[in-house]
Motif scaffolding. Sequence first.
Motif, mmCIF file in Angstrom:
data_model
loop_
_atom_site.group_PDB
_atom_site.id
_atom_site.type_symbol
_atom_site.label_atom_id
_atom_site.label_comp_id
_atom_site.label_asym_id
_atom_site.label_seq_id
_atom_site.Cartn_x
_atom_site.Cartn_y
_atom_site.Cartn_z
ATOM 1 N N HIS A 280 0.735 -1.209 0.671
ATOM 2 C CA HIS A 280 0.324 -0.286 0.061
ATOM 3 C C HIS A 280 0.650 1.446 0.422
ATOM 4 O O HIS A 280 2.115 0.977 0.489
ATOM 5 C CB HIS A 280 -0.810 0.124 1.298
ATOM 6 C CG HIS A 280 -1.710 -1.091 0.733
ATOM 7 N ND1 HIS A 280 -3.284 -1.221 0.271
ATOM 8 C CD2 HIS A 280 -1.960 -2.278 1.653
ATOM 9 C CE1 HIS A 280 -3.516 -2.169 0.198
ATOM 10 N NE2 HIS A 280 -3.747 -2.429 1.645
ATOM 11 N N ALA A 281 0.760 2.513 -0.554
ATOM 12 C CA ALA A 281 0.947 3.764 -0.409
ATOM 13 C C ALA A 281 2.271 3.858 0.870
ATOM 14 O O ALA A 281 2.802 4.711 1.254
ATOM 15 C CB ALA A 281 0.058 4.496 -0.911
ATOM 16 N N ASP A 282 1.397 3.541 2.137
ATOM 17 C CA ASP A 282 1.748 3.577 3.748
ATOM 18 C C ASP A 282 2.428 2.606 4.023
ATOM 19 O O ASP A 282 2.962 2.739 4.908
ATOM 20 C CB ASP A 282 0.233 3.787 4.142
ATOM 21 C CG ASP A 282 -0.304 2.500 4.408
ATOM 22 O OD1 ASP A 282 0.248 1.537 4.136
ATOM 23 O OD2 ASP A 282 -1.793 2.341 5.015
ATOM 24 N N GLY A 283 3.648 2.703 2.834
ATOM 25 C CA GLY A 283 3.966 0.949 2.864
ATOM 26 C C GLY A 283 3.733 -0.169 4.258
ATOM 27 O O GLY A 283 4.478 -1.457 3.649
ATOM 28 N N LYS A 284 2.451 -0.742 4.100
ATOM 29 C CA LYS A 284 2.255 -2.109 4.492
ATOM 30 C C LYS A 284 1.746 -2.981 3.638
ATOM 31 O O LYS A 284 1.473 -2.713 2.566
ATOM 32 C CB LYS A 284 0.857 -1.575 5.396
ATOM 33 C CG LYS A 284 0.907 -0.575 6.687
ATOM 34 C CD LYS A 284 -0.606 -0.743 6.767
ATOM 35 C CE LYS A 284 -0.292 0.390 8.319
ATOM 36 N NZ LYS A 284 -1.885 0.323 9.147
ATOM 37 N N ALA A 285 2.220 -4.014 3.670
ATOM 38 C CA ALA A 285 2.526 -5.381 3.222
ATOM 39 C C ALA A 285 0.557 -5.405 2.649
ATOM 40 O O ALA A 285 -0.050 -5.299 3.294
ATOM 41 C CB ALA A 285 3.366 -6.528 3.228
ATOM 42 N N ALA A 286 0.501 -5.487 1.162
ATOM 43 C CA ALA A 286 -0.927 -6.150 0.692
ATOM 44 C C ALA A 286 -0.677 -7.129 0.485
ATOM 45 O O ALA A 286 -0.133 -8.338 0.080
ATOM 46 C CB ALA A 286 -1.213 -5.655 -0.644
ATOM 47 N N GLU A 287 -1.785 -7.691 0.786
ATOM 48 C CA GLU A 287 -2.469 -9.554 0.601
ATOM 49 C C GLU A 287 -2.926 -9.376 -0.280
ATOM 50 O O GLU A 287 -3.633 -9.224 -1.405
ATOM 51 C CB GLU A 287 -3.432 -9.852 1.981
ATOM 52 C CG GLU A 287 -3.808 -9.618 3.051
ATOM 53 C CD GLU A 287 -4.429 -10.272 4.128
ATOM 54 O OE1 GLU A 287 -5.391 -10.574 3.408
ATOM 55 O OE2 GLU A 287 -4.231 -10.182 5.596
#
Length: 290
Positions: A280-287
Motif C-alpha cells: 500500500h502507499a503507506d508502506g504496509k504489505a498488501a494481501e
Amino acid sequence: MTTANLAKSFRVGLVQMCSGRDVARNLRDAAALIREAASGGAGYVQTPEVTNLMELDRERLFAVAEPESANAGLRQLADLAKELSIWLHVGSMVIKASDAKLANRAYLISPKGEVTARYDKIHMFDVDLPNGEVYRESANYEPGTKAVVADLPWGGIGFSICYDLRFPYLYRALAHAGASFLAVPAAFTRLTGEAHWVTLLRARAIEAQCFVFAAAQGGLHEHGRETFGHSLVVSPWGQVLAEGGVHPSVIFADVDLAMIADVRSRVPSLRHDRKFDVVHADGKAAEVAS
C-alpha cells in the motif's frame, strides 16, 4: 525424440455439443462428433466441459454420476480413442468423487486408449447473475488443487476448465511449466460468453504465448441453461484461427508449431517475469491472492 515430435504442424478438432440429462445420449453424440473430427484428419480432439452430463439439480447429479473406477462412459471414450488412433481430450466429465462431492474432471487419452493425465477444475463458479440465474458449483463439486501440464507428441498442453479462464496467473504458470498449448473446454453462459469469451481466450493466448484450444457447449440445455458455444482455436499471437457457431459441430485448425518460437522471440515476455512485492502507499504489505 520421436517422428511425431519432428512434425511441423498438426490438426486440431474441437467438438461442440449441447449435452443434456441423458448420459448415454450425450456419449453417443460425443462419439459421432469425435469420429467426424478424426475423419477430418484431427490428431488431437477435444470435447467440451461436462461432456457426459449437463445438470444442475443435486439429486439428479448424484443419481447418475459414476466414480472413475467404474465409469462406463470413460471406458467407451478410451476405446474410441484407441480405435481412431487419436489423442482424445475429454474436456471434462461429471465424476463421483465421494458420497458428498463430485469432480469436474478432464482426461487426456492416448491413441493406445490409456489415460495419460487428469485435471480437476480448480476455480468454482459461484455467482448470482443479473438475469436471476444462480449457480453454486462448489455445493456439488470439490475443487482441484493442482495445475497440470501433460505431454502431447507436439509439445506440452496445460489444462483448465471454463471458469478457470478468468484467472490469468494459472495460464502464465502453465506456460512457465512447459505448456505450448492451453486447453479451455467450457460451458460458458450465453450472457457472459457474449461479453467476454473471445476476449478472454485471445488474452490468455497472448499473455502465455501459447495456442489455445477451447471446445464449448452451445445451445439451450434440458435443464434450462443456455450456453454460448463459439468453440475457438487461437494462435499465440492472438489470432482466431477457427470459430464455431452455436449448434453441435466440429471445427478444425492446423497448428503451425513454428509460430510458438516465433512469437516468443518477437515478444520475449515469458523470459522477463520478475518477482515483486505489492504494498500500500503507506508502506504496509498488501494481501495478494496467489
